[in-house]
Design a protein around this motif. Structure first.
Motif, mmCIF file in Angstrom:
data_model
loop_
_atom_site.group_PDB
_atom_site.id
_atom_site.type_symbol
_atom_site.label_atom_id
_atom_site.label_comp_id
_atom_site.label_asym_id
_atom_site.label_seq_id
_atom_site.Cartn_x
_atom_site.Cartn_y
_atom_site.Cartn_z
ATOM 1 N N THR A 4 0.847 -1.184 0.000
ATOM 2 C CA THR A 4 0.000 0.000 0.000
ATOM 3 C C THR A 4 0.882 1.233 0.000
ATOM 4 O OG1 THR A 4 -1.702 -1.176 1.244
ATOM 5 C CG2 THR A 4 -1.835 1.231 1.200
ATOM 6 N N THR A 5 0.576 2.187 -0.822
ATOM 7 C CA THR A 5 1.384 3.401 -0.935
ATOM 8 C C THR A 5 0.849 4.466 0.017
ATOM 9 O OG1 THR A 5 1.808 2.905 -3.260
ATOM 10 C CG2 THR A 5 2.245 5.153 -2.517
ATOM 11 N N TRP A 6 1.755 4.986 0.860
ATOM 12 C CA TRP A 6 1.421 6.070 1.780
ATOM 13 C C TRP A 6 2.044 7.360 1.282
ATOM 14 C CZ3 TRP A 6 2.429 3.694 7.341
ATOM 15 C CH2 TRP A 6 1.480 2.672 7.565
ATOM 16 N N LYS A 7 1.637 8.457 1.907
ATOM 17 C CA LYS A 7 2.258 9.740 1.590
ATOM 18 C C LYS A 7 3.654 9.798 2.202
ATOM 19 C CE LYS A 7 0.375 12.285 5.548
ATOM 20 N NZ LYS A 7 -0.412 13.470 5.963
ATOM 21 N N ALA A 8 4.413 10.794 1.799
ATOM 22 C CA ALA A 8 5.803 10.907 2.250
ATOM 23 C C ALA A 8 5.859 11.037 3.772
ATOM 24 C CB ALA A 8 6.461 12.115 1.596
ATOM 25 N N GLY A 9 6.781 10.331 4.374
ATOM 26 C CA GLY A 9 6.935 10.366 5.833
ATOM 27 C C GLY A 9 8.301 9.840 6.241
ATOM 28 N N THR A 10 8.553 9.879 7.526
ATOM 29 C CA THR A 10 9.861 9.458 8.081
ATOM 30 C C THR A 10 9.797 7.983 8.469
ATOM 31 O OG1 THR A 10 9.158 10.176 10.272
ATOM 32 C CG2 THR A 10 10.351 11.774 8.920
ATOM 33 N N MET A 11 9.594 7.136 7.499
ATOM 34 C CA MET A 11 9.458 5.714 7.770
ATOM 35 C C MET A 11 10.779 4.987 7.475
ATOM 36 S SD MET A 11 7.341 3.584 9.059
ATOM 37 C CE MET A 11 5.874 4.622 9.029
ATOM 38 N N VAL A 12 11.812 5.400 8.180
ATOM 39 C CA VAL A 12 13.109 4.722 8.076
ATOM 40 C C VAL A 12 13.468 4.256 9.485
ATOM 41 C CG1 VAL A 12 15.522 4.899 7.399
ATOM 42 C CG2 VAL A 12 13.785 6.185 6.149
ATOM 43 N N TYR A 13 13.154 3.025 9.771
ATOM 44 C CA TYR A 13 13.358 2.467 11.111
ATOM 45 C C TYR A 13 14.009 1.095 10.993
ATOM 46 C CZ TYR A 13 10.066 6.072 12.670
ATOM 47 O OH TYR A 13 9.448 7.266 12.929
ATOM 48 N N PRO A 14 14.662 0.629 12.076
ATOM 49 C CA PRO A 14 14.855 1.282 13.377
ATOM 50 C C PRO A 14 15.979 2.311 13.332
ATOM 51 C CG PRO A 14 15.906 -0.845 13.405
ATOM 52 C CD PRO A 14 15.226 -0.741 12.073
ATOM 53 N N LEU A 15 15.978 3.171 14.341
ATOM 54 C CA LEU A 15 16.991 4.211 14.485
ATOM 55 C C LEU A 15 17.623 4.098 15.873
ATOM 56 C CD1 LEU A 15 15.022 7.236 12.984
ATOM 57 C CD2 LEU A 15 16.937 6.047 11.913
ATOM 58 N N PRO A 16 18.843 4.548 16.019
ATOM 59 C CA PRO A 16 19.462 4.499 17.355
ATOM 60 C C PRO A 16 18.850 5.550 18.281
ATOM 61 C CG PRO A 16 20.921 5.591 15.810
ATOM 62 C CD PRO A 16 19.768 5.071 14.999
ATOM 63 N N ALA A 17 18.458 5.138 19.452
ATOM 64 C CA ALA A 17 17.976 6.078 20.470
ATOM 65 C C ALA A 17 19.175 6.515 21.302
ATOM 66 C CB ALA A 17 16.925 5.415 21.351
ATOM 67 N N VAL A 18 19.644 7.733 21.069
ATOM 68 C CA VAL A 18 20.855 8.218 21.728
ATOM 69 C C VAL A 18 20.514 9.422 22.591
ATOM 70 C CG1 VAL A 18 22.314 7.389 19.857
ATOM 71 C CG2 VAL A 18 21.480 9.754 19.821
ATOM 72 N N MET A 19 21.405 9.712 23.526
ATOM 73 C CA MET A 19 21.295 10.914 24.353
ATOM 74 C C MET A 19 22.444 11.845 23.984
ATOM 75 S SD MET A 19 20.057 9.514 28.089
ATOM 76 C CE MET A 19 21.172 8.124 28.149
ATOM 77 N N VAL A 20 22.094 13.054 23.568
ATOM 78 C CA VAL A 20 23.074 14.040 23.111
ATOM 79 C C VAL A 20 23.302 15.040 24.237
ATOM 80 C CG1 VAL A 20 23.638 15.757 21.363
ATOM 81 C CG2 VAL A 20 22.294 13.735 20.740
ATOM 82 N N THR A 21 24.545 15.147 24.678
ATOM 83 C CA THR A 21 24.898 16.086 25.746
ATOM 84 C C THR A 21 25.573 17.311 25.147
ATOM 85 O OG1 THR A 21 26.939 14.822 26.073
ATOM 86 C CG2 THR A 21 25.117 14.364 27.559
ATOM 87 N N SER A 22 25.344 18.445 25.790
ATOM 88 C CA SER A 22 25.916 19.715 25.338
ATOM 89 C C SER A 22 26.127 20.603 26.548
ATOM 90 C CB SER A 22 24.984 20.390 24.317
ATOM 91 O OG SER A 22 23.700 20.586 24.888
ATOM 92 N N GLY A 23 26.579 21.829 26.305
ATOM 93 C CA GLY A 23 26.860 22.749 27.406
ATOM 94 C C GLY A 23 28.263 22.544 27.943
ATOM 95 N N THR A 24 28.415 22.720 29.252
ATOM 96 C CA THR A 24 29.712 22.573 29.918
ATOM 97 C C THR A 24 29.543 21.695 31.151
ATOM 98 O OG1 THR A 24 29.335 24.586 31.218
ATOM 99 C CG2 THR A 24 30.489 24.831 29.112
ATOM 100 N N MET A 25 30.668 21.390 31.798
ATOM 101 C CA MET A 25 30.614 20.593 33.018
ATOM 102 C C MET A 25 29.905 21.348 34.132
ATOM 103 S SD MET A 25 31.820 17.515 32.871
ATOM 104 C CE MET A 25 32.079 17.257 34.627
ATOM 105 N N GLU A 26 30.032 22.677 34.140
ATOM 106 C CA GLU A 26 29.365 23.465 35.175
ATOM 107 C C GLU A 26 27.862 23.522 34.957
ATOM 108 O OE1 GLU A 26 31.980 24.424 33.445
ATOM 109 O OE2 GLU A 26 33.530 24.194 35.002
ATOM 110 N N LYS A 27 27.441 23.559 33.688
ATOM 111 C CA LYS A 27 26.013 23.620 33.365
ATOM 112 C C LYS A 27 25.735 22.671 32.201
ATOM 113 C CE LYS A 27 22.250 26.923 32.698
ATOM 114 N NZ LYS A 27 21.882 28.340 32.444
ATOM 115 N N PRO A 28 25.614 21.375 32.489
ATOM 116 C CA PRO A 28 25.405 20.401 31.412
ATOM 117 C C PRO A 28 23.931 20.273 31.042
ATOM 118 C CG PRO A 28 25.659 19.262 33.488
ATOM 119 C CD PRO A 28 25.805 20.732 33.796
#
Length: 310
Positions: A4-28
């Motif tokens: 069945t053809t659907w409309k365009a979407g983000t159907m590329v799975y599975p994807l890695p579930a990651v946690m992205v850290t930013s900021g500094t050590m004082e305020k992470p």
């Protein structure tokens, strides 16, 4: 098979579930993302797509650095929490109990509980529409030492990684093949023996770890008995360290460097206060000639005459 053809979407799975850290050590800060991956191998480059309304978007755009931390099943609750809460009004590290850890090449912190952390430096920002893609160069990869085998090979299957698929989190069931297995030649006898030996080494190491844990448990159970013996040894040492008592007569205390104790005479020495009647009313013989040579006023006796031999 029909589709069945659907409309365009983000159907590329599975994807890695990651946690992205930013900021500094004082305020992470940390947030959860699934739209990330590898886009080049030499140099190693990655990307992460973030909505402009996100608080992490502001931090990464300002500092030009971030760290990608892989998520395990033990960190799944924290990862989901970081994906629905904003860092503007919530300290996610304090709420989830995760520990920020300094990196070697970037100022952004990494998560100490994550098995693999990828240090990244932004090289380009592409504004695509709903998301901005941060293209970054990978500067270093920090790996937990417990995931390395004797040969130094990384065993990610031990940590229980998590994948994101169409709104749900899924664990990896295990390895079902390797890259190029469809055209690979059959393994030789030597390769099979090498793999068997490597597997036995891993099993032996795991068995040794289990035995050490059991010994530690038994030691904790027997600890009161050990404490009893240790207490007795301590008392013996305390007695030996105690200040020595006075020594008996005739012995010497070398610790205090005292002179030996002289045992007194049972009676007073000869001539000191003894009764004069024992000498017939005269003074003691020792005192009579004290300081004088006896018979000093008398002439010496003559020698008997001996005629000379003719």
């Amino acid at each position: 098979m029909t589709k069945t053809t659907w409309k365009a979407g983000t159907m590329v799975y599975p994807l890695p579930a990651v946690m992205v850290t930013s900021g500094t050590m004082e305020k992470p800060n940390v947030f959860t993302a699934a739209w990330t991956g590898i886009i080049n191998s030499e140099p190693a480059m990655t990307y992460v797509s973030i909505r402009p309304s996100r608080y992490s978007h502001e931090l990464i755009e300002q500092n030009g650095e971030f760290v990608i931390n892989l998520t395990t099943q033990d960190l799944l609750h924290a990862a989901d929490f970081c994906g629905v809460k904003s860092g503007r009004d919530t300290d996610k590290f304090a709420e989830t109990g995760m520990t920020p850890m300094p990196c070697k090449f970037v100022k952004a912190p990494q998560i100490a509980q994550s098995p693999v952390s990828v240090e990244c430096k932004v090289t380009e920002i592409k504004k695509l529409g709903s998301h901005d893609m941060f293209i970054a160069e990978i500067l270093a990869v920090d790996v937990d030492d417990s995931l390395l085998d004797d040969a130094g090979k990384l065993a990610l299957e031990k940590c229980g990684l998590v994948a994101f698929c169409h709104g749900g989190y899924y664990g990896l069931s295990g390895q079902i093949g390797t890259f190029g297995f469809s055209v690979a030649k059959k393994k030789s006898r030597k390769q099979k023996i090498h793999e068997i030996k490597a597997k036995r080494r891993l099993e032996k190491a795991a068995h040794a770890a289990e035995e050490s844990e059991e010994e530690e448990k038994t030691f904790k159970k027997r600890k009161p008995a050990f404490e009893h013996h240790e207490r007795r040894d301590f008392e013996d040492r305390r007695r030996s360290d105690r200040k020595p008592r006075k020594f008996d007569r005739g012995e010497r205390n070398f610790d205090n460097d005292e002179k030996p104790f002289k045992k007194p005479f049972a009676k007073k020495p000869f001539g000191d206060g003894r009764k004069e009647k024992s000498f017939g009313g005269r003074k003691p013989f020792r005192k009579t000639f004290e300081g004088k040579k006896p018979f000093a006023d008398k002439k010496p006796a003559r020698k008997p005459f001996k005629p000379k031999a003719q």
